[in-house]
Design an enzyme around this catalytic site. Structure first.
Site, short mmCIF file in Angstrom:
data_model
loop_
_atom_site.label_atom_id
_atom_site.label_comp_id
_atom_site.label_asym_id
_atom_site.label_seq_id
_atom_site.Cartn_x
_atom_site.Cartn_y
_atom_site.Cartn_z
N CYS A 28 -19.90 -19.29 -31.42
CA CYS A 28 -18.83 -19.02 -32.38
C CYS A 28 -18.17 -20.35 -32.72
O CYS A 28 -18.79 -21.41 -32.59
CB CYS A 28 -17.84 -18.00 -31.81
SG CYS A 28 -17.04 -18.54 -30.29
N VAL A 29 -16.92 -20.34 -33.10
CA VAL A 29 -16.25 -21.56 -33.53
C VAL A 29 -16.09 -22.56 -32.39
O VAL A 29 -16.20 -23.76 -32.57
CB VAL A 29 -14.86 -21.24 -34.13
CG1 VAL A 29 -14.13 -22.51 -34.53
CG2 VAL A 29 -15.02 -20.34 -35.35
#
Length: 472
Positions: A28-29
């Site tokens: 993810c981020v």
């Protein structure tokens, strides 16, 4: 730098049990997300010793390694090549991870998958409602009067803010319908339509139900002698959740058995018609009653023994985050908002955020490890703004006593605000900015609760840290 990223990636793969232990991996981020065959093979000490790793934890069947924004993309690309595992989407990894979950964990994960996508809209609405409360609340800026009472030119401005803020809650069933039907394998568009059906303007507004019932003026449909209440489900969660599940199942069933040439004429109309009728005749009335029962349980506890309720929820919210069960309480928050106009649970969540950040910040002054110092500072700032995972998994749980100090501070702060009946009309921004979403008349006790959640964990962590050093 590429070589360093490659080396870090290889070390991470080795620490999680090797490429053979990785069923699927994505990112993810800020985090690498693994679905592992056996999490017992993970060497957490090896991970913690890596400079690139800011923390690691297991949640919802996934083992997650915190790397940081930007860098995680580069490490993931090198890791995929080094391990020869191939890239995977988040959904692929989630599906692989679900094999490691028991039925209760799967139910919790399902709720999380439904509510997390709509949180940005809900949090934004909560923040805007907070701004509206500041402008329209009496006694904040002027004795006995609101800001808009004194400055009438701001009245319509506040009204527009209120309209924008209320939209997400007014049409909450549509948001939940979109997310839930998508999660259950149906068409998200049909989920939106189903949610809008449940809040159609022709229906009695759910917020006016109690008054209409007392006056004996609840409108009904006469279905061949069966009288069904013509009531909407604004702000309600359970009716749209169960109706969405039914809609998705019917749609899936029909899609498999209907010829392509007539699908457009059969699948959506039949699915919506059957689900709509059952939603108003059975699902809605039954789940509405269940929702009210849940509300009575929580309001009963917090009305009769508020200190005990605050103590338990304040202390246990942190551990609930570890298990992922905290997402289930979003439904309770929504139910409380719909039933009594506000939630006394969410303000406690804000204090828990602050307490975790405070403990992590204290660790910056205790540890001599430069990596832990940097992580403590950055993760505490994140927690003070409402995101606690880096502080919890990267610092507090690693050393344990900061986590228990945070639980203590959160519990004591929660006791104070629940005794003083602090309420939030909506779910908003967590951490220090949370006061924007608190009823302005309760700012004073909430600020005291915030102070407790700041001071107690910091002091306890600092003292325990010094004591452990001396003992060593």
């Amino acid at each position: 730098m590429a070589n360093n990223n490659r080396l870090d990636a290889e070390k991470i793969v080795d620490a999680v049990g090797g490429s053979g232990n990785i069923a699927s991996a994505t990112h993810c981020v800020t985090r690498l997300r693994f679905a592992l065959h056996d999490e017992k093979k993970v060497d957490k000490q090896k991970l913690d010793d890596l400079d690139v790793v800011k923390g690691s934890f297991s949640a919802n069947g996934q083992f997650q390694v915190v790397i940081g924004q930007g860098l995680v993309d580069k490490v993931y690309a090198e890791m995929v090549d080094a391990a020869g595992i191939g890239t995977a989407t988040k959904e692929d990894t989630k599906s692989a991870a679900e094999k490691n979950l028991n039925p209760v964990q799967r139910a919790i994960k399902t709720l999380a998958d439904i509510f997390i996508p709509i949180l940005p809209a809900i949090v934004t609405a909560g923040l805007l409602m907070g701004i509206n409360n500041i402008l329209t609340g009496s006694g904040i800026f002027y004795d006995g009067k609101s800001f808009v009472d004194v400055h009438s030119e701001w009245k319509d401005f506040a009204s527009i803010i209120n309209l924008i803020a209320n939209t997400a809650f007014t049409f909450l069933p549509a948001l939940v319908g979109w997310s839930a039907v998508k999660r259950f394998g149906g068409s998200p568009l049909l989920g939106i339509v189903l949610g809008l059906i449940l809040v159609h303007p022709d229906l009695l507004n759910a917020w006016g139900y109690a008054e209409a019932k007392e006056a004996g003026k609840i409108p009904t449909w006469n279905l061949f002698g069966w009288h069904v209440n013509k009531v909407g489900y604004q702000g309600q969660i359970l009716p749209i959740l169960f109706a969405s599940l039914l809609l998705a199942k019917i749609e899936t069933f029909l899609n498999k058995r209907t010829p392509d040439t007539i699908k457009l004429l059969v699948v959506a109309p039949v699915a919506l018609l059957v689900t709509g009728f059952l939603a108003f005749t059975i699902i809605g009335p039954v789940t509405f009653g269940i929702g009210n029962a849940i509300t009575h349980v929580f309001t009963g506890i917090f009305d009769k023994v508020p200190a005990l309720g605050g103590l338990i929820y304040g202390a246990l919210y942190g551990p609930l985050v570890i298990t992922g069960m905290h997402h289930t309480f979003l439904a309770v928050d929504f139910q409380l908002i719909a039933s009594i106009g506000g939630t006394f649970l969410w303000p406690i969540v804000a204090l828990s955020n602050i307490a975790q950040g405070s403990s992590a910040l204290a660790m910056m002054f205790i540890t001599r490890d430069e990596k832990v110092k940097g992580l403590s500072l950055s993760s505490s700032i994140s927690a003070f703004l409402g995101v606690t995972e880096p502080a919890m998994f990267g610092v507090n749980l690693r050393f344990r006593y900061p986590f228990f100090a945070a639980m203590t501070g959160s519990a004591l702060g929660a006791v104070y605000i629940t005794v003083n009946k602090v309420m939030a009309p909506s779910i908003g921004v967590g951490g220090l900015p949370a006061f924007f979403s608190i009823v302005p008349q309760k700012w004073a006790p909430f600020f005291v609760g915030m102070a407790i959640a700041l001071v107690v964990p910091f002091v306890l962590t600092f003292i325990l840290g010094k004591f452990r050093k001396q003992k060593a």
